[in-house]
Write a protein that holds these residues in place. Sequence first.
Motif, PDB file in Angstrom:
ATOM      1  N   GLU A  50       0.177  -1.641  -1.807  1.00  0.00           N
ATOM      2  CA  GLU A  50      -0.267  -1.403  -0.433  1.00  0.00           C
ATOM      3  C   GLU A  50      -1.555  -0.598  -0.473  1.00  0.00           C
ATOM      4  N   ILE A  51      -2.340  -0.709   0.598  1.00  0.00           N
ATOM      5  CA  ILE A  51      -3.579   0.052   0.730  1.00  0.00           C
ATOM      6  C   ILE A  51      -3.554   0.713   2.095  1.00  0.00           C
ATOM      7  N   GLU A  52      -3.905   1.993   2.110  1.00  0.00           N
ATOM      8  CA  GLU A  52      -3.927   2.743   3.367  1.00  0.00           C
ATOM      9  C   GLU A  52      -4.797   2.011   4.389  1.00  0.00           C
ATOM     10  N   GLU A  53      -4.375   2.025   5.643  1.00  0.00           N
ATOM     11  CA  GLU A  53      -4.998   1.237   6.703  1.00  0.00           C
ATOM     12  C   GLU A  53      -6.498   1.515   6.872  1.00  0.00           C
ATOM     13  N   ALA A  54      -6.903   2.786   6.829  1.00  0.00           N
ATOM     14  CA  ALA A  54      -8.321   3.136   7.002  1.00  0.00           C
ATOM     15  C   ALA A  54      -9.169   2.557   5.865  1.00  0.00           C
ATOM     16  N   LEU A  55      -8.673   2.651   4.641  1.00  0.00           N
ATOM     17  CA  LEU A  55      -9.391   2.112   3.486  1.00  0.00           C
ATOM     18  C   LEU A  55      -9.431   0.589   3.560  1.00  0.00           C
ATOM     19  N   LEU A  56      -8.322  -0.014   3.972  1.00  0.00           N
ATOM     20  CA  LEU A  56      -8.268  -1.471   4.101  1.00  0.00           C
ATOM     21  C   LEU A  56      -9.305  -1.945   5.129  1.00  0.00           C
ATOM     22  N   LYS A  57      -9.459  -1.213   6.204  1.00  0.00           N
ATOM     23  CA  LYS A  57     -10.453  -1.554   7.238  1.00  0.00           C
ATOM     24  C   LYS A  57     -11.864  -1.492   6.652  1.00  0.00           C
ATOM     25  N   GLN A  58     -12.160  -0.446   5.863  1.00  0.00           N
ATOM     26  CA  GLN A  58     -13.474  -0.332   5.219  1.00  0.00           C
ATOM     27  C   GLN A  58     -13.734  -1.504   4.281  1.00  0.00           C
ATOM     28  N   ILE A  59     -12.733  -1.811   3.468  1.00  0.00           N
ATOM     29  CA  ILE A  59     -12.861  -2.918   2.506  1.00  0.00           C
ATOM     30  C   ILE A  59     -13.079  -4.234   3.253  1.00  0.00           C
ATOM     31  N   ALA A  60     -12.292  -4.440   4.302  1.00  0.00           N
ATOM     32  CA  ALA A  60     -12.407  -5.673   5.089  1.00  0.00           C
ATOM     33  C   ALA A  60     -13.813  -5.808   5.670  1.00  0.00           C
ATOM     34  N   ASP A  61     -14.363  -4.714   6.194  1.00  0.00           N
ATOM     35  CA  ASP A  61     -15.719  -4.745   6.759  1.00  0.00           C
ATOM     36  C   ASP A  61     -16.742  -5.140   5.697  1.00  0.00           C
ATOM     37  N   ILE A  62     -16.606  -4.578   4.509  1.00  0.00           N
ATOM     38  CA  ILE A  62     -17.543  -4.889   3.420  1.00  0.00           C
ATOM     39  C   ILE A  62     -17.417  -6.354   3.003  1.00  0.00           C
ATOM     40  N   LEU A  63     -16.181  -6.865   2.982  1.00  0.00           N
ATOM     41  CA  LEU A  63     -15.944  -8.255   2.584  1.00  0.00           C
ATOM     42  C   LEU A  63     -16.257  -9.234   3.715  1.00  0.00           C
ATOM     43  N   GLY A  64     -16.502  -8.711   4.906  1.00  0.00           N
ATOM     44  CA  GLY A  64     -16.838  -9.582   6.031  1.00  0.00           C
ATOM     45  C   GLY A  64     -15.646 -10.301   6.621  1.00  0.00           C
ATOM     46  N   VAL A  65     -14.481  -9.666   6.542  1.00  0.00           N
ATOM     47  CA  VAL A  65     -13.260 -10.228   7.118  1.00  0.00           C
ATOM     48  C   VAL A  65     -12.553  -9.126   7.907  1.00  0.00           C
ATOM     49  N   THR A  66     -11.447  -9.470   8.530  1.00  0.00           N
ATOM     50  CA  THR A  66     -10.646  -8.462   9.216  1.00  0.00           C
ATOM     51  C   THR A  66      -9.497  -8.041   8.305  1.00  0.00           C
ATOM     52  N   PRO A  67      -8.909  -6.866   8.566  1.00  0.00           N
ATOM     53  CA  PRO A  67      -7.736  -6.477   7.772  1.00  0.00           C
ATOM     54  C   PRO A  67      -6.602  -7.503   7.853  1.00  0.00           C
TER      55      PRO A  67
END
Length: 129
Positions: A50-67
């Motif tokens: 699992e990945i903490e929600e805030a970090l997942l949101k950051q990663i998703a933004d960088i990857l150009g997708v949504t969480p």
Amino acid sequence: MEEKLYTRKPLTIGQKVERIRMFKGIKQEYLASKLGISQPQVSKIEQQEEIEEALLKQIADILGVTPDVIKSFDEDKIMQVINHQYNIYNNEIKDNATNNFVFNPIEKIAELYERLLASEREKNELLKR
């Protein structure tokens, strides 16, 4: 004799991040620099269940997708899309409902463009005479 079926374990959130990152051609180093962490830390994130929600949101933004895209990522569906696109590029477009081949709109556009060019060449020849 009992037949065993191979069943794939569901991907963890970290593995889903890794797959999406790889499909997009993004290196761990790039993701790390955008997150302000080291590459080994990205590697550890990609191994987490699992990945903490805030970090997942950051990663998703960088990857150009949504969480949600990361959470619902399904490798089998991606492979179907890739295979479908492969078939399109090889002029093997099929209508899945009837399994019949259908026309490729790009080919039709190219065909019309070639006819237009031929017509313009004819006009130029007539004007030269």
